[in-house]
Write an enzyme that holds these catalytic residues in place. Structure first.
Site, PDB file in Angstrom:
ATOM      1  N   CYS A 118       0.847  -1.186   0.000  1.00 13.52           N
ATOM      2  CA  CYS A 118       0.000   0.000   0.000  1.00 13.52           C
ATOM      3  C   CYS A 118       0.890   1.246   0.000  1.00 13.52           C
ATOM      4  O   CYS A 118       1.799   1.349   0.810  1.00 13.52           O
ATOM      5  CB  CYS A 118      -0.887  -0.023   1.245  1.00 13.52           C
ATOM      6  SG  CYS A 118      -1.862   1.483   1.435  1.00 13.52           S
ATOM      7  N   CYS A 126      -5.394   1.002   6.301  1.00 17.99           N
ATOM      8  CA  CYS A 126      -5.537   2.467   6.318  1.00 17.99           C
ATOM      9  C   CYS A 126      -6.701   2.970   5.464  1.00 17.99           C
ATOM     10  O   CYS A 126      -6.872   4.175   5.306  1.00 17.99           O
ATOM     11  CB  CYS A 126      -4.239   3.120   5.852  1.00 17.99           C
ATOM     12  SG  CYS A 126      -3.985   3.018   4.077  1.00 17.99           S
ATOM     13  N   CYS A 130      -8.542  -5.624  -9.696  1.00 20.45           N
ATOM     14  CA  CYS A 130      -8.135  -4.627 -10.679  1.00 20.45           C
ATOM     15  C   CYS A 130      -7.691  -3.383  -9.886  1.00 20.45           C
ATOM     16  O   CYS A 130      -8.523  -2.691  -9.298  1.00 20.45           O
ATOM     17  CB  CYS A 130      -9.347  -4.338 -11.554  1.00 20.45           C
ATOM     18  SG  CYS A 130      -9.032  -3.233 -12.898  1.00 20.45           S
ATOM     19  N   CYS A 145      -7.347  -0.901   1.224  1.00 26.87           N
ATOM     20  CA  CYS A 145      -6.370  -1.394   2.189  1.00 26.87           C
ATOM     21  C   CYS A 145      -7.080  -1.534   3.527  1.00 26.87           C
ATOM     22  O   CYS A 145      -7.706  -0.590   3.991  1.00 26.87           O
ATOM     23  CB  CYS A 145      -5.208  -0.417   2.287  1.00 26.87           C
ATOM     24  SG  CYS A 145      -4.071  -0.821   3.620  1.00 26.87           S
TER      25      CYS A 145
HETATM   26 ZN    ZN Z   1      -2.757   1.115   3.515  1.00 27.63          ZN
END
Ligand code: ZN
Length: 152
Positions: free
Chosen positions: A65, A117, A137, A114
């Site tokens: 991320c 976060c 995707c 994610c």
């Molecule tokens: Zn994150």
């Protein structure tokens, strides 16, 4: 291995707990992200197809991320979908990704974020390759590739 059934289950009944949480204010995110990264991850933007830096990358490593550094996908499950966005068949861990039913633009889709976060990553679709049948995707702007050390 996650399948479409699991994805729907998570998006309806709640997501698995992440290992940790990272929370920042909009201003704090702005300070550490580029304007395009901020637009995609914090404002649910989408990069233009075939524009992403990670689209045609096939180096070995882990995709993290861009906001919090959590590992999301492994290069071994990346595949060429031809859509113009990096595509994966599975998350690196079941609790790395969060699923949310997205009804914007008159479509019913499953948004993926994610789980650490809440960065917007992209969407997941049930038309991926076997055995999972999933196609994640994902915007290049949402991730960075942590390349595997090559030992020679
Ligand atoms: Zn994150």
């Amino acid at each position: 291995m996650l399948t479409w059934k699991d994805v729907i289950h998570f998006s309806v009944n709640g997501n698995p707990k992440p290992d940790r949480r990272v929370e920042k204010t909009e201003q704090e995110w702005k300070e550490i992200l580029t304007p395009e990264q901020f637009r995609v991850t914090r404002k649910k933007g989408t990069e233009a197809p075939h524009s992403g830096a990670l689209c045609t990358v096939h180096d070995a490593g882990k995709y993290e991320c861009i906001c919090c550094g959590t590992s999301l996908f492994d290069s071994t499950i990346k595949f060429e979908s031809g859509t113009g966005w990096p595509s994966f068949t599975q998350p690196i861990k079941e609790n790395a990704i969060k699923y949310h039913k997205d009804t914007s633009y008159g479509m019913i889709r499953v948004e993926v974020m994610c789980n650490t976060c809440d960065a917007h990553l992209g969407h997941v679709f049930p038309d991926g390759p076997e055995p999972s049948g999933l196609r994640y995707c994902i915007n290049s702007e949402s991730m960075q590739l942590e390349k595997e050390e090559t030992h020679g």
